[in-house]
Motif scaffolding. Structure first.
Motif, PDB file in Angstrom:
ATOM      1  N   ALA A   7     145.780  64.658   2.947  1.00  0.00           N
ATOM      2  CA  ALA A   7     146.997  65.475   2.940  1.00  0.00           C
ATOM      3  C   ALA A   7     147.348  65.908   1.515  1.00  0.00           C
ATOM      4  O   ALA A   7     147.287  65.113   0.578  1.00  0.00           O
ATOM      5  N   ALA A   8     147.714  67.175   1.365  1.00  0.00           N
ATOM      6  CA  ALA A   8     148.198  67.683   0.082  1.00  0.00           C
ATOM      7  C   ALA A   8     149.691  67.407  -0.030  1.00  0.00           C
ATOM      8  O   ALA A   8     150.414  67.409   0.969  1.00  0.00           O
ATOM      9  N   ALA A   9     150.150  67.179  -1.243  1.00  0.00           N
ATOM     10  CA  ALA A   9     151.582  66.944  -1.479  1.00  0.00           C
ATOM     11  C   ALA A   9     152.292  68.290  -1.522  1.00  0.00           C
ATOM     12  O   ALA A   9     152.350  68.953  -2.563  1.00  0.00           O
ATOM     13  N   LEU A  10     152.814  68.709  -0.387  1.00  0.00           N
ATOM     14  CA  LEU A  10     153.452  70.014  -0.259  1.00  0.00           C
ATOM     15  C   LEU A  10     154.911  69.837   0.134  1.00  0.00           C
ATOM     16  O   LEU A  10     155.200  69.281   1.193  1.00  0.00           O
ATOM     17  N   ARG A  16     142.612  70.102   0.551  1.00  0.00           N
ATOM     18  CA  ARG A  16     143.914  70.218  -0.101  1.00  0.00           C
ATOM     19  C   ARG A  16     144.144  71.638  -0.620  1.00  0.00           C
ATOM     20  O   ARG A  16     145.270  72.149  -0.564  1.00  0.00           O
ATOM     21  N   GLN A  17     143.087  72.283  -1.081  1.00  0.00           N
ATOM     22  CA  GLN A  17     143.228  73.693  -1.480  1.00  0.00           C
ATOM     23  C   GLN A  17     143.592  74.560  -0.278  1.00  0.00           C
ATOM     24  O   GLN A  17     144.435  75.460  -0.382  1.00  0.00           O
ATOM     25  N   ARG A  29     146.962  76.983   0.177  1.00  0.00           N
ATOM     26  CA  ARG A  29     146.897  78.424   0.460  1.00  0.00           C
ATOM     27  C   ARG A  29     147.617  78.767   1.776  1.00  0.00           C
ATOM     28  O   ARG A  29     148.320  79.781   1.857  1.00  0.00           O
ATOM     29  N   VAL A  30     147.432  77.937   2.786  1.00  0.00           N
ATOM     30  CA  VAL A  30     148.131  78.170   4.047  1.00  0.00           C
ATOM     31  C   VAL A  30     149.636  78.047   3.843  1.00  0.00           C
ATOM     32  O   VAL A  30     150.417  78.831   4.387  1.00  0.00           O
ATOM     33  N   HIS A  31     150.050  77.083   3.038  1.00  0.00           N
ATOM     34  CA  HIS A  31     151.469  76.890   2.745  1.00  0.00           C
ATOM     35  C   HIS A  31     152.068  78.143   2.108  1.00  0.00           C
ATOM     36  O   HIS A  31     153.211  78.519   2.390  1.00  0.00           O
ATOM     37  N   ALA A  32     151.282  78.807   1.271  1.00  0.00           N
ATOM     38  CA  ALA A  32     151.771  80.019   0.592  1.00  0.00           C
ATOM     39  C   ALA A  32     151.769  81.232   1.511  1.00  0.00           C
ATOM     40  O   ALA A  32     152.646  82.096   1.400  1.00  0.00           O
ATOM     41  N   ARG A  33     150.804  81.297   2.460  1.00  0.00           N
ATOM     42  CA  ARG A  33     150.692  82.479   3.320  1.00  0.00           C
ATOM     43  C   ARG A  33     151.546  82.370   4.588  1.00  0.00           C
ATOM     44  O   ARG A  33     151.808  83.369   5.253  1.00  0.00           O
TER      45      ARG A  33
END
Length: 522
Positions: free
Chosen positions: A334-337, A468-469, A473-477
């Motif tokens: 998991a990415a820290a988002l 994580r990358q 990117r999904v978080h931004a789009r």
């Protein structure tokens, strides 16, 4: 289709409090009516013939075939009916269930069935032929279109070496491959079309339970080791589910209950509450092929117009944690988002930059009252930034059918039981558009595709960095707006023994759960 008429909330906090007060008042009136009925002698529990454990469901089971089960209730029921080659530990790492494994070369994994083997209802042991038929069906080799195909990643074909050994052949290396083989195994004869006069295949699994009856609103199982009947009853209205629990007509409820009913139940000596952290990821999904929902500025405006903290506090009783990614908390990949911050001014500015004056979106949800109330509160919050929502609630089958068919602008759903980071491919790769996968919002990004393709061929350490990358990117789009991870809450009648919550909300503990009137012991 059913359209729900809702009154727009005036002000974010005031609107949600009004919704919550209305829910409390409705629950209080219903429960007061129950008390009057009890005084008149109408609350005596209905005694079945023989021990029965009765579970109330908010939504129906749509498909008990594990090769087709794409909704939470169906997947959870399938775990009770069918054996699996592989299980996952609490840290999402694979461990043997019905089979052990070894990697013979980069593209070939051999699985060996363990002894004693699980047995189907007629006593026949699970065989390599059953495993091969099940996985070939999901791969589409029998002409079947399975929504789970993308979850098998690089798998190309499956071959039986002999009755106890199966080779899985990949088209590219996949270091995480064993963790993908958690699918329930059906009998080999079930891979073909039904045979006239034969018992339907879904009545013949090798799991801890056997299916006895399946109808639109009722599923009856028999526990294999002691014959206990477990009945699932679909009761869409949460207040009615609670009334049935208090009357003794149900023994167990899990999730899908509004906070005011949980508060009431905490004070009742006839029941007890179980609570635990959950990994069910709740989100808003957009149809990116829609002219409005496909505009990133509008999606960002929606994300910044929602006050998640207020929704969690007022509508969920604080029983949730803000979400940033579909991978559950504590997952190794998991990415820290952070959740998108509540910023109404930014939301209005984004709409102005897009030239959108009070845009109108249709928001689809189920008829579950908790989900409708959440939709109504989001409607009120977004109205404050200039986005008009029309809330359209539908019976579960129609709603989920529309989502799978891409017939929506905006919808809310949850992903449950997410375990492996390759779920990101299933959700966001352009090759995973339905029916090949669950990219229901038609999200297409060459960069995300490339990252996911690279992750599929990478070793474990490199995979984590790539996944994580992808999440960033999904978080931004924003094909999804992450909302929260809801806690799990179960309510059981006094005397129910052995039930325990799992983070994924699965019902596996029913194998060792007994109702108050059970005479067997473990």
């Amino acid at each position: 289709m059913v359209f729900l008429a809702v009154r727009r909330a005036r002000g974010t906090a005031a609107g949600m409090m009004a919704v919550r007060r209305g829910g409390r008042q409705r629950a209080a009136r219903a429960l007061a009516g129950l008390s009057v009925a009890c005084l008149l002698g109408g609350c005596a529990p209905q005694q079945p013939s023989g021990p029965v454990l009765r579970v109330g469901l908010a939504q129906p089971v749509l498909d008990v075939d594990p090769r087709q089960a794409a909704d939470a209730a169906s997947a959870r029921l399938g775990r009770l009916l069918y054996s699996r080659l592989v299980e996952l530990d609490a840290d999402y790492r694979p461990r043997p269930a019905a089979a052990d494994w070894q990697q013979l070369d980069p593209l070939r994994w051999r699985f060996t069935l363990r002894t004693p083997r699980p047995r189907f209802g007629d006593g026949t042991p699970l065989s390599a032929a059953d495993v091969v038929a099940t996985y070939r069906a999901v791969l589409g080799e029998d002409g079947t279109l399975s929504p789970l195909r993308a979850e098998l990643g690089a798998l190309r074909t499956v071959r039986a070496v002999n009755d106890g050994h199966i080779d899985f052949i990949l088209d590219r290396p996949d270091a995480l491959f064993p963790a993908r083989l958690t699918l329930g195994i059906v009998r080999a004869r079930c891979a073909g079309p039904p045979v006239a006069g034969e018992r339907p295949c879904h009545y013949d699994g090798s799991g801890p339970f056997a299916l006895q009856r399946l109808s639109g609103s009722t599923v009856r199982l028999r526990r294999r080791h002691d014959g206990l009947a477990v009945v699932f009853e679909v009761v869409p209205d949460p207040t009615v589910r609670v009334l049935k629990l208090l009357r003794g007509e149900l023994d167990l409820l899990q999730n899908d209950l509004p906070p005011e009913l949980l508060t009431y139940l905490e004070r009742q000596s006839a029941v007890r509450l179980l609570r635990g952290p959950g990994n069910s990821y709740h989100y808003l999904g957009f149809n990116l092929s829609d002219p409005l929902a496909g505009d990133l500025r509008l999606r960002r405006a929606v994300a910044h117009g929602i006050d998640r903290a207020a929704l969690i506090r007022h509508l969920l009783g604080g029983a949730a944690r803000p979400a940033g990614s579909v991978l559950p908390p504590g997952h190794y990949a998991a990415a820290a988002l952070p959740a998108h911050r509540h910023d109404p001014a930014l939301a209005r500015r984004l709409l102005a930059e897009a030239g959108l004056d009070r845009p109108r979106l249709t928001y689809k949800t189920s008829t579950d009252p908790v989900r409708v109330r959440i939709a109504t509160a989001i409607q009120g919050q977004l109205a404050q930034v200039g986005i008009r929502l029309r809330v359209q609630s539908q019976e579960w089958g129609s709603f989920f059918g529309d989502v799978r068919a891409g017939e929506f602008q905006l919808y809310s759903l949850a992903w449950v039981g997410v375990t492996q980071p390759d779920v990101l491919r299933h959700l966001f790769h352009s090759a995973s558009l339905p029916p090949a996968g669950a990219n229901r919002g038609r999200f297409v990004s060459r960069r995300v595709d490339a990252l996911l393709d690279a992750a599929a061929a990478a070793g474990p350490a490199r995979q984590v960095a790539l996944y994580r990358q992808v999440q960033r990117r999904v978080h931004a789009r924003l094909p999804y707006v992450p909302l929260w991870y809801e806690d799990n809450v179960a309510v059981v009648r006094a005397g129910v023994r052995g039930y325990a919550l799992r983070p994924d909300g699965a019902w596996d503990a029913l194998e060792f759960t007994d109702p108050p009137d059970a005479t067997n012991t473990h």
